[in-house]
Design a protein around this motif. Structure first.
Motif, short mmCIF file in Angstrom:
data_model
loop_
_atom_site.label_atom_id
_atom_site.label_comp_id
_atom_site.label_asym_id
_atom_site.label_seq_id
_atom_site.Cartn_x
_atom_site.Cartn_y
_atom_site.Cartn_z
N GLN A 78 -4.68 8.70 -1.78
CA GLN A 78 -4.29 8.87 -0.38
C GLN A 78 -5.40 8.42 0.56
O GLN A 78 -5.15 7.90 1.63
CB GLN A 78 -4.01 10.37 -0.09
N ASP A 79 -6.67 8.65 0.12
CA ASP A 79 -7.83 8.35 0.96
C ASP A 79 -8.18 6.86 0.98
O ASP A 79 -9.19 6.48 1.56
CB ASP A 79 -9.03 9.17 0.45
N GLY A 80 -7.33 6.02 0.35
CA GLY A 80 -7.60 4.58 0.37
C GLY A 80 -8.64 4.14 -0.63
O GLY A 80 -9.03 2.98 -0.66
N VAL A 81 -9.10 5.06 -1.48
CA VAL A 81 -10.06 4.70 -2.52
C VAL A 81 -9.30 4.47 -3.82
O VAL A 81 -8.35 5.18 -4.12
CB VAL A 81 -11.09 5.84 -2.72
N PHE A 82 -9.73 3.45 -4.56
CA PHE A 82 -9.08 3.16 -5.84
C PHE A 82 -9.84 3.88 -6.94
O PHE A 82 -11.03 3.66 -7.15
CB PHE A 82 -9.10 1.65 -6.09
N ARG A 125 0.80 -1.22 0.00
CA ARG A 125 0.00 0.00 0.00
C ARG A 125 0.84 1.27 0.00
O ARG A 125 0.63 2.17 -0.81
CB ARG A 125 -0.89 -0.03 1.26
N GLY A 126 1.82 1.33 0.90
CA GLY A 126 2.60 2.55 1.05
C GLY A 126 3.28 3.01 -0.22
O GLY A 126 3.25 4.20 -0.56
N SER A 127 3.87 2.05 -0.94
CA SER A 127 4.66 2.44 -2.11
C SER A 127 3.80 2.62 -3.36
O SER A 127 4.30 3.06 -4.39
CB SER A 127 5.73 1.39 -2.38
N LEU A 128 2.52 2.27 -3.27
CA LEU A 128 1.71 2.27 -4.48
C LEU A 128 0.82 3.50 -4.63
O LEU A 128 0.16 3.66 -5.66
CB LEU A 128 0.84 1.02 -4.53
N ILE A 129 0.77 4.33 -3.61
CA ILE A 129 -0.13 5.49 -3.68
C ILE A 129 0.16 6.31 -4.93
O ILE A 129 1.29 6.67 -5.21
CB ILE A 129 0.05 6.40 -2.43
#
Lengths: 151, 689
Positions: A124-128, A59-63
């Motif tokens: 950033q908000d966790g939405v794809f 998750r961290g590296s894929l934003i």
């Protein structure tokens, strides 16, 4: 039969030899150029193709990086606002849930979808935020999923 | 009836295998009688597969839902046209269709070569028979690997036939009241014709490949095999081209996203053999004229055949995700084994025969027609390679690194854009360069006028306000190429007028008809350039907008205004239509109406009912107005429209029509070609002696 003269059938053969190397070099240059364009474009356009578990782990590296995901669709979560053409739904695999937002024309087979292949970016908000959707239907019907492309 | 269908396929398999064995035996032992029986075996295969197709069509048309394939692909409400086309709508049916076409083609080849090519023919039969046997085996014995043993033991019982994944004659143990029906997305006239043309093209390339194999076997590696199969190659290429264009038409009208090409694996699968086939069409001319590139031509025809099989495999196996995404089947390994065996045996044979493949001439100059053909070949094969790489890389990468990496349309555009650009430049340059050795002054003289046309085109584009540098470059090059082709025609006409004192019309007709291959080729090039103009216009200048409208409201895009006049809801034979009524105004004047639809196809099984989106398009020579009903609210009476303006796209379809016309001219019998073939045969006989 052996006394019959067989006419030579050779065509106008070129006597010139040694010129082959220039063609080899020219050919290799062109193939090299094609190979270079192929591999360099590949490097710059290759994106990870992940399932939800892998997406979560990285998750961290894929934003905000382009990524393609493939995950089961939670049909009950589908919401479509026909005024703004905004489609929202959740992908769910084991304990992982990923909310997806897609703007554009909804694939016709969306409500039959088992799994969804989506290309886009994780915000950033966790939405794809998807810009391409491919809906996979139960295979035994050979239903044809509808490719939709929001360009 | 299903048993009869299955039996006819199984007997076909036996006859095909017999034909292979008998043909080879006949050639080795010089037995004319055995050869005659091998030929007859092929005719029997053609008859039996025709019977199988007839039985399946009968079942499809008369709703024999006990046939699993019929239950899956048709329904009572489905229009007759789509019940007929269901034959190639699913996996098993299209395997049968493939085998049937190949059997008919093989029979035609035998009739054509009754008295010709007697040395090659036994091996041609062996090659074609093996391919036939492969497809027949897929339908009759290729079940899941662990089942194969028991199935071979008792092939003629329908209970066992029922377990075969590839059999179109699998039966259900109950009689359904109605069938599922063909997917509504496939219920489009384009889908009736697209798979047929695609398959005719795929299957057709088996013929030149079989002749190439036979030429290798018999060491008769002059240009006889090429000249003999020239028209098969051209016609197959024509069908691959038609397959491409009908596929694009279907995507444009039915998938409803405003485009026609998305670099989907299945689209790529139909493009790749077209690219290598195009390369082959060009490079054979070098072998015919100068006796060069023999190995290269063999490689190209082999690649085209392999890519055709790969195309069938990718479409049918579901190994790669795609819009087609047919059910994943267990046929994959069978295809891969067949592909691998074909590839390896071909390469082995070719290296074994390397001594017989000596070039009769050498290239003289970098600045010659030969080198420009070679360049075009490298570019076409390069494009095929890049496309293949992007298509199968996800599979390869996953197998090796366990990480799935993939590429999408941006990769293909970035790679193939420049490659195709180089190709169209070459289409313009090639006819200006002479055979063997061109002089530089000559070239400059030939280039001058087309170059002026290209510069004029650029100036005009800038004046009318087209400012995209890439598209302007493409358009200018297109103008350049069209000018060079026009110049070629003009020169030919002038020569005829001078020499034979003909008027312009007679000179034009005679020019083309007496040199069909050359001028047919130029016409094909014109078609390609027109298609490129359509692609560039719709790629670089597409405009889109969307809006949610109440009745009476309007939406503007470029110089169009669309007024929403309300929703209309009505039933048809097998579906419910929701249509948005639109009035179209251009520069304020009413020019017509459009009605984009959402259609609902109900089904007794609620899981099977489905929506489809039917776009509405207004086409003119300059642009398409493309309207999608993206959403609606029948209570509030509102509609959400997505509207796209696709400039120049009609020229893509016109270009393909011109390409078809040019190819047909080149295919027509040509006395010159007949004489050339006769000469080549005589030469070959002398060489063999």
């Amino acid at each position: 039969m052996s006394s019959v003269a067989v006419p030579t059938v050779e065509r106008t053969a070129s006597v010139k030899t040694g010129g082959k190397w220039k063609f080899m070099i020219a050919g290799l240059l062109i193939l090299g150029a094609v190979a270079f364009v192929t591999f360099s474009s590949f490097q710059s356009n290759a994106i990870y193709y992940l399932n939800l578990k892998e997406l979560n782990a990285q998750r961290g590296s894929l934003i905000n990086q382009p990524v393609r995901i493939n995950a089961p669709l939670d049909k009950s979560s589908i919401q479509f606002d026909d005024k703004t053409l905004t489609l929202k739904f959740n992908l769910q695999e084991d304990n992982y849930i990923l909310p997806v937002v897609y703007k554009g024309v909804v694939p016709d087979t969306m409500d039959k979808g088992e799994t969804v292949v989506a290309e886009g970016k994780l915000g950033q908000d966790g939405v794809f935020y998807a810009n391409t959707l491919l809906v996979k239907c139960p295979s035994k019907y050979e239903s044809e999923p509808n490719a939709s492309d929001a360009k | 009836m299903a048993d009869l269908g299955y039996a006819s396929l199984f007997l076909s398999l036996l006859f095909a295998l017999y034909a292979v064995g008998a043909a080879i035996y006949a050639a080795r032992r010089n037995r004319a009688d055995v050869y005659a029986s091998a030929r007859n075996a092929i005719y029997v295969v053609a008859a039996l597969t025709t019977l199988a197709v007839a039985i399946l069509e009968w079942a499809l048309i008369t709703h024999q839902f006990r046939f699993e394939y019929v239950a899956r692909q048709t329904s009572r409400a489905q229009p007759l046209l789509y019940n007929v086309s269901a034959l190639w709508g699913g996996q098993e049916g299209s395997l049968l269709f493939w085998a049937w076409i190949l059997a008919l083609f093989t029979a035609v080849v035998l009739v054509q070569n009754r008295r010709k090519n007697q040395e090659l023919m036994p091996y041609v039969i062996a090659g074609l028979g093996t391919t036939l046997a492969f497809f027949l085996a897929l339908m009759t014995i290729a079940a899941n690997p662990e089942e194969v043993g028991s199935v071979i033991a008792l092939p003629l019982t329908s209970t066992l036939a029922a377990s075969l994944v590839g059999s179109p004659f699998r039966m259900l143990d109950f009689l359904p009241r109605d069938g599922n029906g063909l997917n509504p997305l496939l219920q489009n006239p384009g889908m009736f014709i697209h798979p047929v043309t695609q398959y005719l093209g795929y299957v057709g390339f088996t013929i030149p490949f079989a002749f190439a194999m036979a030429a290798l076997f018999t060491r008769r590696l002059s240009d006889v095999w090429i000249r003999t199969t020239r028209r098969w190659t051209l016609v197959s290429w024509l069908f691959l081209s038609l397959g491409l264009v009908f596929g694009m038409q279907w995507a444009y009208m039915e998938l409803g996203w405003g485009g026609y090409w998305g670099w989907d694996p299945v689209e790529n699968a139909s493009l790749m053999p077209w690219l290598t086939g195009t390369a082959f069409l060009h490079s054979v001319m070098i072998q015919e004229k100068r006796g060069m590139l023999k190995v290269w031509n063999l490689v190209l025809v082999m690649l085209t055949f392999i890519l055709s099989l790969l195309g069938t495999f990718i479409t049918r196996s579901g190994v790669i995700e795609s819009v087609h995404a047919f059910g994943v089947s267990s046929l994959g390994p069978w295809f891969l084994v067949f592909l691998g065996v074909t590839l390896l045996s071909f390469l082995y044979l070719m290296f074994e025969r390397m001594n017989d493949l000596k070039e009769e001439n050498e290239l003289d100059s970098l600045l010659s027609r030969e080198s420009s053909f070679l360049l075009n070949n490298l570019i076409l094969v390069g494009a095929a390679f890049a496309t293949l790489w992007g298509t199968i890389f996800p599979m390869v990468s996953e197998a090796i690194t366990q990480k799935k990496v993939t590429v999408g349309a941006p990769f293909f555009n970035q790679v193939n854009g420049p490659i195709f650009f180089a190709l169209i430049v070459l289409i313009g340059i090639c006819p200006l360069i002479g055979w063997r050795r061109a002089t530089f002054e000559n070239l400059v003289r030939n280039f001058l006028r087309p170059l002026i046309v290209a510069i004029l085109a650029t100036v005009v584009l800038v004046i009318v306000g087209v400012n995209n540098p890439i598209s302007n470059l493409v358009f200018s090059v297109c103008a350049f190429v069209l000018a060079t082709i026009a110049l070629e025609f003009y020169r030919g006409l002038l020569a005829r007028r001078r020499q034979y004192n003909e008027n312009w019309v007679a000179a034009g007709v005679n020019l083309v008809s007496q040199n069909r291959r050359r001028y047919g080729g130029y016409i094909v090039h014109i078609g390609v350039i027109l298609a490129v103009i359509g692609i560039a216009g719709s790629t670089f200048h597409q405009v889109e907008t969307q809006a949610n409208l109440k009745s009476g409201e309007t939406l503007r895009i470029k110089n169009f205004t669309l007024q929403f006049d309300g929703l209309q809801i009505y039933p048809t034979e097998n579906h419910q239509v929701i249509a948005a009524q639109l009035s179209v105004f251009e520069n304020g004047a009413r020019v017509g109406s459009l009605a984009p639809e959402k259609d609902f196809y109900p089904s007794p099984n609620p899981d099977m009912s489905q929506w489809t989106t039917e776009v509405a398009v207004r086409t003119t020579a300059t642009e398409d107005l493309y309207v999608i009903l993206a959403g609606f609210d029948d209570k509030a009476g509102t509609a959400t429209l997505k509207v796209i303006v696709n400039p120049l796209i009609v020229w893509l379809w016109v270009g393909f029509a011109v390409l078809v016309g040019g190819t047909l001219i080149a295919v027509l019998p040509d006395p010159r070609e007949e004489r050339a073939l006769a000469r080549a045969r005589t030469q070959e006989v002398l060489v063999q002696a």
